[in-house]
Design a protein around this motif. Structure first.
Motif, short mmCIF file in Angstrom:
data_model
loop_
_atom_site.label_atom_id
_atom_site.label_comp_id
_atom_site.label_asym_id
_atom_site.label_seq_id
_atom_site.Cartn_x
_atom_site.Cartn_y
_atom_site.Cartn_z
N ALA A 126 0.83 -1.21 0.00
CA ALA A 126 0.00 0.00 0.00
C ALA A 126 0.87 1.26 0.00
CB ALA A 126 -0.92 -0.01 1.21
N LEU A 127 1.94 1.23 0.77
CA LEU A 127 2.86 2.38 0.78
C LEU A 127 3.49 2.57 -0.60
CD1 LEU A 127 4.69 1.92 4.21
CD2 LEU A 127 2.91 3.59 3.64
N LEU A 128 3.83 1.46 -1.26
CA LEU A 128 4.44 1.56 -2.58
C LEU A 128 3.46 2.11 -3.61
CD1 LEU A 128 6.45 -1.80 -2.74
CD2 LEU A 128 7.32 0.49 -2.23
N THR A 129 2.16 1.77 -3.47
CA THR A 129 1.17 2.29 -4.42
C THR A 129 0.95 3.78 -4.28
OG1 THR A 129 -0.67 1.77 -2.93
CG2 THR A 129 -0.04 0.08 -4.53
N ARG A 174 5.33 2.92 -8.20
CA ARG A 174 3.87 2.99 -8.05
C ARG A 174 3.16 2.11 -9.07
NH1 ARG A 174 3.53 7.96 -8.51
NH2 ARG A 174 2.57 8.27 -10.56
N VAL A 175 3.64 2.13 -10.30
CA VAL A 175 3.00 1.34 -11.36
C VAL A 175 3.18 -0.15 -11.12
CG1 VAL A 175 3.10 0.75 -13.81
CG2 VAL A 175 3.13 3.14 -13.10
N LEU A 176 4.39 -0.57 -10.77
CA LEU A 176 4.66 -1.99 -10.55
C LEU A 176 3.84 -2.53 -9.38
CD1 LEU A 176 8.51 -2.20 -11.13
CD2 LEU A 176 6.69 -3.10 -12.60
N SER A 177 3.75 -1.75 -8.32
CA SER A 177 2.98 -2.21 -7.15
C SER A 177 1.49 -2.27 -7.47
CB SER A 177 3.23 -1.29 -5.95
OG SER A 177 2.90 0.06 -6.27
N MET A 178 1.01 -1.32 -8.28
CA MET A 178 -0.40 -1.35 -8.67
C MET A 178 -0.69 -2.53 -9.60
SD MET A 178 -1.21 2.73 -9.16
CE MET A 178 -2.90 2.44 -9.64
N LEU A 179 0.27 -2.86 -10.47
CA LEU A 179 0.10 -4.03 -11.33
C LEU A 179 0.05 -5.31 -10.51
CD1 LEU A 179 2.48 -3.23 -14.34
CD2 LEU A 179 -0.03 -3.36 -14.37
N PHE A 180 0.87 -5.38 -9.47
CA PHE A 180 0.84 -6.54 -8.57
C PHE A 180 -0.54 -6.68 -7.94
CE2 PHE A 180 0.97 -7.94 -4.17
CZ PHE A 180 1.57 -9.18 -4.26
N CYS A 207 -7.61 -9.45 -9.90
CA CYS A 207 -8.39 -9.66 -11.12
C CYS A 207 -8.23 -11.04 -11.74
CB CYS A 207 -8.03 -8.58 -12.15
SG CYS A 207 -8.41 -6.91 -11.61
N THR A 208 -7.55 -11.94 -11.05
CA THR A 208 -7.47 -13.32 -11.52
C THR A 208 -8.02 -14.23 -10.42
OG1 THR A 208 -5.19 -13.47 -10.67
CG2 THR A 208 -5.47 -12.95 -13.00
N ASN A 254 -2.23 -13.45 -2.45
CA ASN A 254 -3.58 -13.05 -2.83
C ASN A 254 -4.17 -12.09 -1.80
OD1 ASN A 254 -6.71 -13.73 -2.38
ND2 ASN A 254 -6.26 -13.95 -4.55
N LEU A 255 -4.01 -12.44 -0.53
CA LEU A 255 -4.53 -11.59 0.54
C LEU A 255 -3.78 -10.26 0.60
CD1 LEU A 255 -6.48 -11.30 2.93
CD2 LEU A 255 -4.78 -12.46 4.35
N THR A 256 -2.49 -10.28 0.30
CA THR A 256 -1.69 -9.05 0.28
C THR A 256 -2.30 -8.01 -0.65
OG1 THR A 256 0.38 -10.16 0.84
CG2 THR A 256 0.55 -8.08 -0.35
N ALA A 257 -2.71 -8.46 -1.84
CA ALA A 257 -3.28 -7.53 -2.82
C ALA A 257 -4.57 -6.89 -2.31
CB ALA A 257 -3.54 -8.26 -4.13
N PHE A 258 -5.44 -7.69 -1.72
CA PHE A 258 -6.71 -7.16 -1.23
C PHE A 258 -6.50 -6.27 0.00
CE2 PHE A 258 -8.18 -10.60 -3.87
CZ PHE A 258 -9.36 -10.09 -4.40
N ASN A 259 -5.59 -6.67 0.89
CA ASN A 259 -5.30 -5.84 2.06
C ASN A 259 -4.62 -4.53 1.65
OD1 ASN A 259 -6.43 -7.66 3.80
ND2 ASN A 259 -4.50 -8.43 4.61
N ALA A 260 -3.81 -4.58 0.61
CA ALA A 260 -3.14 -3.36 0.15
C ALA A 260 -4.15 -2.31 -0.26
CB ALA A 260 -2.20 -3.68 -1.01
#
Length: 222
Positions: A43-46, A54-60, A66-67, A101-107
């Motif tokens: 979240a900090l990176l986004t 910012r772009v790479l973290s958002m893509l992660f 989305c999968t 997977n949880l990292t992305a949603f928590n971010a």
């Protein structure tokens, strides 16, 4: 319907389901630790001012959001060993897949909370001479945790439920134990009903306990 329910086969094999439940809880707790810690970092990176970061973290984040989780789990179990020559035990691999997977949603939950931190608090921390690390630890993190807690709990319960997917890759969790027991006893209705009730009871109890704690310690308005 001419079907005679018989739960004796399930009740006489509760040790099998308990062993599977312990694996499920291990996966869930470890994945939540990964998701809570890495989620805040992502979240900090986004919100970084550095565009590539910012772009790479958002893509992660978007990739894992989305999968389908089942595709991610199967990919980690079958593709990682082939592509990277990395072979680790199935439980650890399950923790990695569920945790990311949880990292992305928590971010996403953290990011929304970080953006809602009062500007006055940030200005005050700068005036007090706080550095970036101090601002993150003493201002951003406490506020982000408090504001995003309901979503983090919901995500954590969702991971507990999604952990059933690892049964597809032969991790001996609760769902795998239920499937094996149903095959052995020829009682799929009773077995999977018991498995569903276990998932429901644990999810419901955890959600109610967290909701009670949130109400109990919610600051009273003046």
């Amino acid at each position: 319907m001419d079907y005679a329910f018989d739960f004796y086969s399930v009740l006489s094999n509760t040790d099998v389901l308990i062993d599977g439940l312990l694996v499920t809880l291990e996966l869930t707790v470890a994945a939540n630790v990964v998701g809570l810690v890495l989620g805040f970092g992502v979240a900090l990176l986004t919100t970084s001012s550095i565009f590539p970061v910012r772009v790479l973290s958002m893509l992660f984040v978007e990739f894992f959001r989305c999968t389908p989780a089942i595709v991610q789990i199967i990919w980690f179990f079958y593709c990682v060993p082939i592509l990277f020559d990395v072979y680790i035990d199935s439980i650890t691999m399950g923790i990695v897949a569920l945790g990311l997977n949880l990292t992305a949603f928590n971010a996403e939950a953290y990011r929304a909370s970080i953006q809602s931190v009062a500007r006055e608090q940030m200005d005050a921390s700068v005036a007090l001479g706080f550095g970036p690390v101090q601002r993150t630890l003493y201002i951003i993190l406490p506020n982000a945790l408090r504001l995003s807690l309901p979503v983090l709990v919901t995500n954590g319960i969702g991971t507990f439920q999604q952990s059933a997917l690892v049964a597809l890759v032969a991790v001996q969790d609760l769902m795998y134990a239920g499937k094996s027991l149903a095959t052995q006893t020829y009682r799929p209705i009773e077995t999977f009903t018991a498995v569903a009730l276990i998932y429901f009871v644990i999810s419901f109890v955890v959600a109610q306990c967290v909701e009670f704690a949130a109400r109990r310690y919610e600051p009273t308005s003046r």
